[in-house]
Structures are given as C-alpha cells and as structure tokens.
Design a protein around this motif. Structure first.
Motif, mmCIF file in Angstrom:
data_model
loop_
_atom_site.group_PDB
_atom_site.id
_atom_site.type_symbol
_atom_site.label_atom_id
_atom_site.label_comp_id
_atom_site.label_asym_id
_atom_site.label_seq_id
_atom_site.Cartn_x
_atom_site.Cartn_y
_atom_site.Cartn_z
ATOM 1 N N TYR A 56 16.901 23.913 32.814
ATOM 2 C CA TYR A 56 17.440 24.607 31.642
ATOM 3 C C TYR A 56 16.584 25.848 31.401
ATOM 4 O O TYR A 56 15.383 25.732 31.167
ATOM 5 C CB TYR A 56 17.367 23.706 30.406
ATOM 6 N N ILE A 78 15.273 20.024 23.858
ATOM 7 C CA ILE A 78 14.921 20.197 25.280
ATOM 8 C C ILE A 78 13.438 20.539 25.412
ATOM 9 O O ILE A 78 12.747 20.017 26.289
ATOM 10 C CB ILE A 78 15.800 21.277 25.950
ATOM 11 N N ASP A 136 17.674 18.619 36.302
ATOM 12 C CA ASP A 136 18.367 19.863 35.990
ATOM 13 C C ASP A 136 17.410 20.862 35.350
ATOM 14 O O ASP A 136 16.514 20.483 34.597
ATOM 15 C CB ASP A 136 19.538 19.601 35.056
ATOM 16 N N CYS A 187 21.644 28.911 26.995
ATOM 17 C CA CYS A 187 20.821 28.590 28.156
ATOM 18 C C CYS A 187 21.675 28.559 29.411
ATOM 19 O O CYS A 187 22.881 28.329 29.375
ATOM 20 C CB CYS A 187 20.046 27.289 27.987
ATOM 21 N N THR A 219 24.482 15.255 32.419
ATOM 22 C CA THR A 219 24.100 14.573 31.187
ATOM 23 C C THR A 219 24.776 13.211 31.086
ATOM 24 O O THR A 219 25.853 13.015 31.649
ATOM 25 C CB THR A 219 24.517 15.400 29.953
ATOM 26 N N SER A 251 11.891 28.069 30.606
ATOM 27 C CA SER A 251 12.544 27.045 31.432
ATOM 28 C C SER A 251 11.913 25.673 31.274
ATOM 29 O O SER A 251 10.696 25.550 31.118
ATOM 30 C CB SER A 251 12.478 27.443 32.906
ATOM 31 N N GLU A 271 17.801 23.592 21.527
ATOM 32 C CA GLU A 271 16.698 24.057 22.379
ATOM 33 C C GLU A 271 15.374 23.392 22.002
ATOM 34 O O GLU A 271 14.500 23.192 22.855
ATOM 35 C CB GLU A 271 16.574 25.588 22.330
ATOM 36 N N VAL A 320 21.981 26.592 32.914
ATOM 37 C CA VAL A 320 21.599 25.289 33.446
ATOM 38 C C VAL A 320 21.980 25.232 34.915
ATOM 39 O O VAL A 320 23.123 25.526 35.281
ATOM 40 C CB VAL A 320 22.284 24.130 32.684
#
Length: 163
Positions: A25, A121, A23, A41, A52, A17, A118, A43
């Motif tokens: 993810y 992020i 937020d 994922c 976003t 995570s 990913e 969210v």
C-alpha cells in the motif's frame, strides 16, 4: 510529497508505503493533506491469493480503480471480475473484499472518504522504504494485531464460515 498553494504533487514512485500481508500500500494522499476529506493509495496486490478478507467499514466509503491485472471483487453477494479500467464503489456498511486469483500482480487505486483508513494501515502494516523488496511474512501475532486493531478504526473483518 509537496503541498503548496497549487495543491498536492506526488511524483511517480513516491508516497508512504506499508506492507499489509503480501500487498504493498503506497499512500499518495492522506487525511492530513486533504483536510481529512479523503485518502488515496496505490495497492499492488500479490498474485495467487493477495487481497483482503471480507470486511465492512462503518466510517468510510471505499472506491477502487483497477490499473493493471485482474481482481475478483465481492460487493455484498455480488462477485465481479475487475480488469483494467474497472471502477467500483463500496459505500460504508457494505460487505466487500478483493482477491487476486491470477499468477501476476495486480495494481489498483483505492480512495477512502472520509480519510482515516490510512491510519489503520500505518498501525498494523509494516513500513517500507522500498517497493522492490519481498513482502514480509504475516505471523500469527500480526494477524491478531490486525483483528484487535480493526474495530478501533470502524472496520469489521468477517471470519470465514466454519467448516
């Protein structure tokens, strides 16, 4: 997460995570698990403005399945209010965004194909071991890091129109 001859098993409440702004993810599958075919994922989108900015992916297609709450989606010029059970697909190159305009959190599944998002992020988000702590605030330095890092992953963030 468990990977064996039977496939990939990710129990409820498990995954890697990251906080991305307000937020959360949680990755259920990443490229390393899927031969880089996709990442998945969950969210949790913060109420009153979570979501976003408008953006485009040059490498990945992105699909969304709304599980809880209500989200406003933009796909190019089309605006859609998505409720539980709604599925949306945004092919690479399409301008898109989602925003939680309600007073309660929303939850959705996001698939990216192929995998790779990913890693963005993970680089710009804030890793967390808990899903109950409050989101850390997004500083000017955090925002700058996101804007500088996005092109490395083929992501173009569209700035708001000048007033």
């Amino acid at each position: 997460m468990t990977i064996d001859a039977q496939g990939l098993i990710q129990p409820p409440g498990q995954g890697t995570s990251y906080w991305f702004d307000r937020d959360l993810y949680t990755f259920k599958a990443v490229g390393e698990d899927t031969g880089e075919a996709y990442a998945l994922c969950e969210v949790v989108v913060a109420p009153q403005g979570g979501g976003t900015p408008p953006h485009k992916h040059s490498r990945e297609n992105e699909s969304f399945y709304i599980q809880e709450g209500e989200l406003e989606f933009q796909l190019d010029e089309q605006i859609i209010v998505a409720t539980p059970g709604t599925f949306l697909h945004s092919p690479k190159g399409q301008l898109h965004r989602f925003t939680n305009t309600s007073s309660t959190p929303a939850k959705l599944l996001v698939w990216v194909t192929p995998a790779g998002f990913e890693k963005f992020i993970a680089e710009v988000g804030k890793a967390t071991n808990t899903q109950v702590s409050p989101a850390p605030s997004l500083s000017a330095a955090d925002l700058e890091k996101i804007l500088i890092t996005a092109p490395k992953y083929g992501i173009e963030i569209i700035p708001p129109p000048a007033a």
